[in-house]
Design an enzyme around this catalytic site. Structure first.
Site, PDB file in Angstrom:
ATOM      1  N   ASP A 134     -21.996   8.046 -15.329  1.00  0.00           N
ATOM      2  CA  ASP A 134     -20.983   8.879 -14.669  1.00  0.00           C
ATOM      3  C   ASP A 134     -19.835   8.000 -14.181  1.00  0.00           C
ATOM      4  OD1 ASP A 134     -19.591  10.680 -12.802  1.00  0.00           O
ATOM      5  OD2 ASP A 134     -21.322  11.978 -13.112  1.00  0.00           O
ATOM      6  N   SER A 148     -16.891  16.050 -12.894  1.00  0.00           N
ATOM      7  CA  SER A 148     -18.180  15.877 -13.585  1.00  0.00           C
ATOM      8  C   SER A 148     -18.789  17.205 -14.023  1.00  0.00           C
ATOM      9  CB  SER A 148     -19.172  15.132 -12.687  1.00  0.00           C
ATOM     10  OG  SER A 148     -18.813  13.776 -12.620  1.00  0.00           O
ATOM     11  N   GLU A 159     -28.970  10.088 -16.514  1.00  0.00           N
ATOM     12  CA  GLU A 159     -27.667   9.799 -15.924  1.00  0.00           C
ATOM     13  C   GLU A 159     -27.721   8.576 -15.011  1.00  0.00           C
ATOM     14  OE1 GLU A 159     -24.140  11.828 -13.223  1.00  0.00           O
ATOM     15  OE2 GLU A 159     -26.223  12.149 -12.688  1.00  0.00           O
TER      16      GLU A 159
HETATM   17 ZN   LIG Z   1     -16.864  11.696  -9.503  1.00  0.00          ZN
END
Ligand SMILES: [Zn+2]
Length: 486
Positions: free
Chosen positions: A61, A111, A321
């Site tokens: 991320d 996101s 993730e």
């Molecule tokens: Zn962010």
């Protein structure tokens, strides 16, 4: 001429000897080595269009290209190298594409919209999750009418096992996009939802995880965010019911774990369903070592997930993730962001080691860029988390890593801080534009892939492409999934 050059180079370096010669005794680099090895690989390249049985989708991320560069230098310097010549594990993945990340309504994606694009094949509006671009933020009724099928739902219906692993709360945007649909990514627990949305029938994200009823449900869910599942009287947020107990009632043979030891002791051979919540909110940053003692690493969670999921002869899909790269960037904590990226890289290596790569497609990507820059003309080997050896035009020191936006605006470096303070894990890098939280940035990100059908990844693509590529790799019929399913 070309032949002569190549012949003379090959006479000098047999491929086996190249590895050994990459760095010489005085630590200088043999510049022929890397490019010649990669040239050999490219010459013997054969496309991989094998049908995949399994897919492992790994998302760093906020892992911008700048983050990858800085993390490579950081990891190399931890090994005593200058750093710039180092290679992260993810750099070994042979297939690369560039992903365009804008959302349906904004130049720079968040996101939720980014993960929705990857999981459903459609771009949507920032802030919403698993629903189409017809849905305005917070519009519950519209969200209920415009849900999109996720690749996890499709795979589960096709008989694959599904798993989600993250270092954030399991209800946070990226993991939630695999299983949830919501008019607001922040509706993580019932306590985060407006009464009006509850009255109209919208359901909080934590409950959607527990009640995911495609195929055999979610077999593996590992991450943080316990408070979103538990009642107020036991330190959680909920006032309706304890969702861990609901999960245990729903799946009496399932195993629930909440610390590293319990996770490592899980016998994957006899465990078909695994739920782990290792922290109340997000899992700690790896550099906050005192908080990490009872918490599994991302690599440990990934390997356990693969061990449990890979028993299904039909196959599995797993999302992993590295979620806290982004959080560190938002706080302008560059050192923590780099350490989280190395942690994510370790998980990629761990996945590649335990997965059956003959029939598994491993994809590594990021959901969006981050406003980290690597600037100036620091000498080779200058510590990446410290000061540049260059000065600005006023004679003041500066750091190579800086941010365009974020809370680090107020920092001055001119002699006020020691090098130890500037290299500390909690040092906030300088930012240009003041914001309580740094922002994402809109540049493209990398998708890399290896294993079955990895050749599908090439060129400049939209982030939505990954959805169609996964469907193709798994042999699913695309047309059935192009329209809204629900
Ligand atoms: Zn962010």
């Amino acid at each position: 001429m070309r032949k002569q050059l190549s012949a003379s180079l090959m006479a000098l370096f047999s491929m086996e000897a190249l590895f050994a010669q990459e760095t010489t005794a005085d630590n200088s680099v043999n510049w022929h080595v890397q490019p010649l090895m990669q040239l050999e690989k490219a010459k013997h390249y054969t496309p991989n269009h094998a049908e995949a049985k399994n897919v492992i989708l790994m998302i760093g991320d906020g892992m911008s290209i700048g983050t990858i560069t800085a993390s490579r230098i950081y990891a190399g310097q931890l090994e005593g190298k200058k750093g710039e010549e180092h290679r992260l594990y993810m750099e070994n993945l042979p297939h690369v594409a560039i992903s365009k990340t804008y959302s349906a309504d904004m130049q720079t994606v968040d996101s939720a919209a980014a993960a929705t694009a990857i999981m459903t094949g459609q771009k949507t509006n920032n802030g919403v999750l698993g629903v189409s671009d017809k849905v305005a933020l917070n519009n519950c009724q519209s969200a209920l009418r415009n849900e999109l099928s996720t690749i996890f739902e499709i795979a589960a219906e096709e008989g694959l096992s599904v798993g989600v692993v993250t270092t954030t709360r399991l209800t946070h945007a990226t993991p939630a996009a695999t299983y949830a649909h919501s008019a607001n990514r922040n509706w993580e627990s019932i306590a985060n939802m407006p009464k009006s949305a509850l009255n109209k029938g919208c359901i909080d994200i934590a409950r959607q995880l527990i009640e995911f009823d495609y195929g055999s449900g979610i077999q593996v869910a590992l991450g943080g965010g316990k408070s979103k599942f538990t009642l107020k009287q036991s330190g959680g947020e909920r006032d309706d019911e304890d969702l861990i107990l609901s999960w245990q009632k729903r799946y009496p043979n399932g195993t629930f774990v909440e610390n590293k030891k319990a996770l490592l002791e899980v016998d994957a051979a006899s465990t078909d369903r695994l739920f782990g919540l290792f922290s109340d909110s997000h899992m700690p940053y790896v550099l906050d070592k005192s908080e990490m003692q009872n918490v599994p690493s991302l690599a440990e969670m990934t390997q356990k997930a693969i061990a449990v999921l890979s028993k299904n002869p039909r196959g599995y899909i797993l999302m992993v993730e590295g979620g806290r790269i982004d959080h560190a960037h938002h706080a302008n904590l560059a050192k923590k962001a780099l350490a989280e990226t190395v942690e994510f890289d370790n998980a990629i290596q761990a996945a590649n080691k335990v997965a059956d790569m003959d029939n598994t497609l491993l994809i590594v990507t990021s959901d969006h860029s981050q406003a980290l820059t690597l600037s100036g003309y620091a000498k080779r080997g200058t510590p990446i988390v410290g000061l540049s050896d260059e000065k600005d035009q006023n004679g003041n020191s500066y750091t190579t890593l800086a941010y365009t936006t974020g809370p680090g605006t107020g920092n001055t470096l001119s002699g006020e801080l020691t090098i130890d303070e500037i290299s500390d894990k909690d040092y906030s890098q300088k930012a240009n534009i003041p914001r309580a939280s740094g922002t994402h940035s809109g540049e493209d990100v990398v998708i890399s892939a290896t294993g079955a059908s990895a050749s599908l990844f090439q060129g400049f693509v939209d982030d939505t492409y990954t959805f169609y590529a996964i469907n193709e790799a798994l042999g699913f019929r695309q047309q059935e999934h192009i329209t809204t399913m629900h």
